[in-house]
Design a protein around this motif. Sequence first.
Motif: not given
Length: 313
Positions: A77-92, A286-293
């Motif tokens: 379910y969606v909460h304020n850490e969901s983006g932080n989890v999946y923005s690194h889980l999927l690229p990982g 945003i930081f998570h996404i830029l780390v992946v980039v």
Amino acid sequence: MPKTIQKRGNTSTTTVVEGIINNTDNGDSIEQVKRKVVYKLYRWDEIPEWQKDNEHIISGYVRETNSFKGCLHSLFYVHNESGNVYSHLLPGVFFFFTMVLNKYGITIYSTTSIVDYLMIDLFFFGAFCCLILSSLFHCFKSHSLKVATLGNKLDYLGIVILIVTSMISIMYFGFFDNPLFFYFFSSLTFLFGGACATVSLKDHFRSREWRPYRAGLFVAFGLSAILPILAGTFYYGIEETFIRIQLKWIILEGFFYIFGAFLYGVRFPEKYVPGSFDIWGHSHQIFHILVVVAAFCHLRGLLSSYEIVHSRL
């Protein structure tokens, strides 16, 4: 598919997830019934003090669960850490499978050796460790203070692993004909990495009075990446060094890392419109996404450096 309904009151947000489950009646028949599972998301003033980190994020918190199962349920379910989890889980996960299947994604030359594969895989491993440890931290940080503290330590350790593996992998191809430079700067990288890992994991160094020294050590670690570039420039010349390590990609990588860390440090954009970026778009995401980039920029430079070495050989 599950349906998510959000109900907003004066103090909290309740997320209701409607799903389908199987129910056995008297052991001789199976019927599908609907059951409502309620997950309550909390506001800043409703969570324990140890969970408070960013006062500009007002709502959407998963309150302390003291349950690993409860933390895992938060993945659905969606909460304020969901983006932080999946923005690194999927690229990982992507980096892991790329590491396993690298022979299908890397140009093979007659001079390609097992060491070349190992050096490229070294970067894949570092990126995988960093992203997975980060996603695990954000998934399980709502468990308890003890688990969140451990997760934070491992999150920093993942950052150190990524920096070490990134620098060593690119230096291997940049100094392919100069083992003295490679071994010297690799040893220096390991030294800094070990020191940063120590201050990240040891409680003694995580105290308030050690904070400026810890930050200074990480800054020195980052700046140490300039040393092999300067050595290469002196030994090979600017143009040749630029080609060997694909400096344009390394500079772009550094820009994304630094810019992401800057946004995270100043809490942009949530600081200026508190509550508007609680679920999506706050600085940590945003930081998570830029780390992946940035990681993909390094990958692009690393593969180009590898190809340049073997095209010359």
